[in-house]
Design a protein around this motif. Structure first.
Motif, PDB file in Angstrom:
ATOM      1  N   UNK A 226       1.507   5.200  -0.440  1.00  0.00           N
ATOM      2  CA  UNK A 226       2.450   4.822  -1.490  1.00  0.00           C
ATOM      3  C   UNK A 226       2.752   6.003  -2.408  1.00  0.00           C
ATOM      4  N   UNK A 227       3.079   7.137  -1.743  1.00  0.00           N
ATOM      5  CA  UNK A 227       3.614   8.331  -2.402  1.00  0.00           C
ATOM      6  C   UNK A 227       2.643   8.970  -3.389  1.00  0.00           C
ATOM      7  N   UNK A 228       1.369   8.763  -3.160  1.00  0.00           N
ATOM      8  CA  UNK A 228       0.325   9.325  -4.038  1.00  0.00           C
ATOM      9  C   UNK A 228      -0.224  10.634  -3.450  1.00  0.00           C
ATOM     10  N   UNK A 229       0.139  10.941  -2.196  1.00  0.00           N
ATOM     11  CA  UNK A 229      -0.441  12.106  -1.509  1.00  0.00           C
ATOM     12  C   UNK A 229      -0.178  13.385  -2.295  1.00  0.00           C
ATOM     13  N   UNK A 230      -1.221  14.197  -2.449  1.00  0.00           N
ATOM     14  CA  UNK A 230      -1.089  15.487  -3.132  1.00  0.00           C
ATOM     15  C   UNK A 230      -1.389  15.443  -4.614  1.00  0.00           C
ATOM     16  N   UNK A 231      -1.759  14.274  -5.134  1.00  0.00           N
ATOM     17  CA  UNK A 231      -2.019  14.124  -6.574  1.00  0.00           C
ATOM     18  C   UNK A 231      -3.401  14.676  -6.914  1.00  0.00           C
ATOM     19  N   UNK A 232      -3.529  16.006  -6.903  1.00  0.00           N
ATOM     20  CA  UNK A 232      -4.841  16.628  -7.100  1.00  0.00           C
ATOM     21  C   UNK A 232      -5.371  16.457  -8.524  1.00  0.00           C
ATOM     22  N   UNK A 233      -4.568  15.906  -9.426  1.00  0.00           N
ATOM     23  CA  UNK A 233      -5.082  15.574 -10.752  1.00  0.00           C
ATOM     24  C   UNK A 233      -6.130  14.475 -10.702  1.00  0.00           C
TER      25      UNK A 233
ATOM     26  N   UNK B 262     -12.967  11.067  -2.372  1.00  0.00           N
ATOM     27  CA  UNK B 262     -11.972  11.179  -3.453  1.00  0.00           C
ATOM     28  C   UNK B 262     -10.939  12.259  -3.112  1.00  0.00           C
ATOM     29  N   UNK B 263     -11.417  13.383  -2.576  1.00  0.00           N
ATOM     30  CA  UNK B 263     -10.488  14.467  -2.211  1.00  0.00           C
ATOM     31  C   UNK B 263      -9.532  14.007  -1.117  1.00  0.00           C
ATOM     32  N   UNK B 264     -10.054  13.308  -0.116  1.00  0.00           N
ATOM     33  CA  UNK B 264      -9.194  12.815   0.972  1.00  0.00           C
ATOM     34  C   UNK B 264      -8.142  11.841   0.441  1.00  0.00           C
ATOM     35  N   UNK B 265      -8.554  10.943  -0.459  1.00  0.00           N
ATOM     36  CA  UNK B 265      -7.610   9.937  -0.975  1.00  0.00           C
ATOM     37  C   UNK B 265      -6.522  10.599  -1.817  1.00  0.00           C
ATOM     38  N   UNK B 266      -6.923  11.543  -2.700  1.00  0.00           N
ATOM     39  CA  UNK B 266      -5.889  12.100  -3.588  1.00  0.00           C
ATOM     40  C   UNK B 266      -4.966  13.059  -2.845  1.00  0.00           C
ATOM     41  N   UNK B 267      -5.449  13.673  -1.779  1.00  0.00           N
ATOM     42  CA  UNK B 267      -4.583  14.619  -1.062  1.00  0.00           C
ATOM     43  C   UNK B 267      -3.790  13.929   0.052  1.00  0.00           C
ATOM     44  N   UNK B 268      -4.370  12.901   0.692  1.00  0.00           N
ATOM     45  CA  UNK B 268      -3.683  12.288   1.840  1.00  0.00           C
ATOM     46  C   UNK B 268      -3.146  10.879   1.570  1.00  0.00           C
TER      47      UNK B 268
END
Lengths: 341, 341
Positions: A226-233, B262-268
């Motif tokens: 749901x367009x959250x990918x890449x949200x490293x914050x 957490x890293x996998x979820x926020x990046x992918x």
């Protein structure tokens, strides 16, 4: 399942893609570059001339040669309205740009608004439609999550939960596509730089707001569920979001940037990390890269590069997305229009 | 650029894909399911019968109906050799399996070796070729990085830097494809579960060796630039690799698993994190999920699931990879054979 009608649509897409360069081609040149027969090109070009999408005119090709027909995409056939809004150092603005079928910028207008609400965006759209009644698509970029055409997690509170897609489609009766700004920017970069076999991650660190990243993996934009990918914050930095935002200034942010870079490299293994945002200077990259090397073996390190502005890629990403939607719509059914970025 | 020869190859691929179910179909059923005309199906099926790829036989369809020809993929036309090796709790083994064109396992042999070197793999391949001279492709899986057909970063030191692809291609004169085991497993999962519009990350935590993950993003396997994508063992845990490996036992590893998740979820931003490996129990997942929630908003949390073994998906991933290579080879040129996983 290819039938001859589907084949014909695909072949026309090939011709359209070639003509999007903005150049003029003879029938023979089009046949050569698309691999289609001259007879097929003749049929397709005649059809596209009838609808007005393409113009053909006689041109003398050499000093003493005979005249030949050359074909060009008709710049007046349709245009694309690109809208985006931003909150930069406290200033809220809406940008409306109108692009031609070859991606030429015909008109661009930036206007401040406060509040920057749905009415402001509708007003700017209406102004563009008055100038360009031939707008065939509306492409909207938001510095937030854009879930199913609705604005979510916006830094501009008056836009939170606004169903922008439905609102603009109802008002202007044109297909509207809404996506996150980073997605357009990395897509524009990928299209302009023609890196279809590469993996590029755009890493944006503006000061004072959460960072965002977006990745194209060999031509596929990684949007996530749901367009959250890449949200490293949202990585685990051992602190709350509020504490993190307070650290997002120079030089306190550097350890956070390093941790995010290491996570991006080990999970995505890209060719290039392309940094941008006013929290970073080009001279920081060498230090950040050296710090990443403590975790990542050299052979898996991507290139590091910095671009001060992604504006040129933003509009180009929107233009190419509009072209993708046009091609998809032609390939399948008009219902597919506003696809998925 | 589609010409009629390319179209014909693609149409044949459609028929082949349908027949890979292992079922028998009449010409009319094939036409219906592929969208091709009955006349086209007739031409293609005759050609495929001539080469031996397909068998057609008369069958009575109803009690009192007349006979109709039904077509089936010829299980004896070719077979696929799937080879993989492993080091599990100190035991080194080579598995050789031979699969039919419909993915049926015709033969499977697991043998221990110590050392497990290139000669051992060659020996097991030769044994399979003696039993199945109709092997048309060799698919190899390694629990290491497989860069350009060469084994890198292997837990089995005697295989380090062995150019397995070239070695086996020279010896057996068949196309050989080498890739990382996790890539096959997540690909097998994706094909078996038919989740072409989803993002699934397979997360493997074996005890005592570095974890690995692999992701399919809406049908695309994320391999990265040089097959390093998903190597969450290289995240920044604030310790050396050696210290990390020493912590990879229960319950010390849990904070590391949470950080990686957490890293996998926020990046992918996947739909599903599918955990496996002897370091984890199914009952751990609820705790890990709750810990991830301290960083990730609920609406972006994927489903968490556990599978005790990925063996079934491993062979299926190898089978489907072989079919992809076969289809690609048919679509383009034989030179494309051993493609990219």
């Amino acid at each position: 399942m290819k039938d001859s009608a589907a084949l014909k649509r695909e072949n026309k897409i090939q011709i359209r893609r070639l003509l999007r360069s903005g150049k003029s081609y003879t029938k023979q040149q089009i046949a050569l570059q698309t691999g289609l027969s001259v007879a097929s090109c003749n049929t397709y070009l005649n059809e596209m001339e009838t609808t007005g999408e393409v113009t053909g005119e006689k041109q003398k090709l050499h000093e003493v040669g005979r005249n030949a027909m050359v074909y060009t995409l008709n710049e007046d056939f349709e245009s694309i309205l690109c809208l985006y809004f931003a909150l930069i150092q406290g200033v809220k603005s809406v940008t409306a740009a109108v692009l031609s079928p070859t991606g030429r910028i015909l008109h661009q207008q930036v206007r401040r608004f406060d509040p920057l609400d749905a009415a402001a965006i509708e007003q700017e759209s209406a102004a563009a439609f008055r100038l360009f009644p031939n707008i065939s698509q509306v492409i909207v970029g938001t510095p937030s999550i854009a879930e199913n055409g609705v604005i979510r997690h916006s830094d501009i509170p008056e836009l939170e939960n606004v169903p922008l897609k439905t609102m603009l489609e109802t008002k202007f009766r044109r297909p509207v596509f809404l996506a996150n700004d980073m997605h357009y920017k990395v897509y524009g970069y990928y299209r302009q730089e023609q890196i279809s076999d590469k993996i590029v991650t755009l890493v944006n660190y503006p000061s004072g707001v959460l960072p965002g990243t977006a990745t194209v993996h060999k031509g596929t934009l990684l949007t996530g569920r749901n367009l959250f990918a890449g949200m490293v914050g949202f990585l685990d930095y051992g602190m709350s979001l509020e504490q993190q935002i307070q650290m997002l200034h120079r030089p306190a942010a550097e350890p956070l940037i390093i941790q995010a870079s290491i996570a991006l490299i080990s999970i995505l293994n890209p060719h290039l990390l392309l940094f941008t945002g006013d929290l970073l200077l080009e001279s920081d990259l060498e230090r950040i890269r050296a710090a990443c090397r403590t975790c990542i073996p050299e052979e898996y390190m991507p290139d590091f590069a910095f671009i001060p502005s992604t504006d040129q890629y933003y509009l180009m990403g929107m233009y190419w997305k509009a072209m993708d939607i046009k091609d998809e719509t032609a390939s399948y059914s008009p219902k597919n229009a506003a696809g998925k970025l």
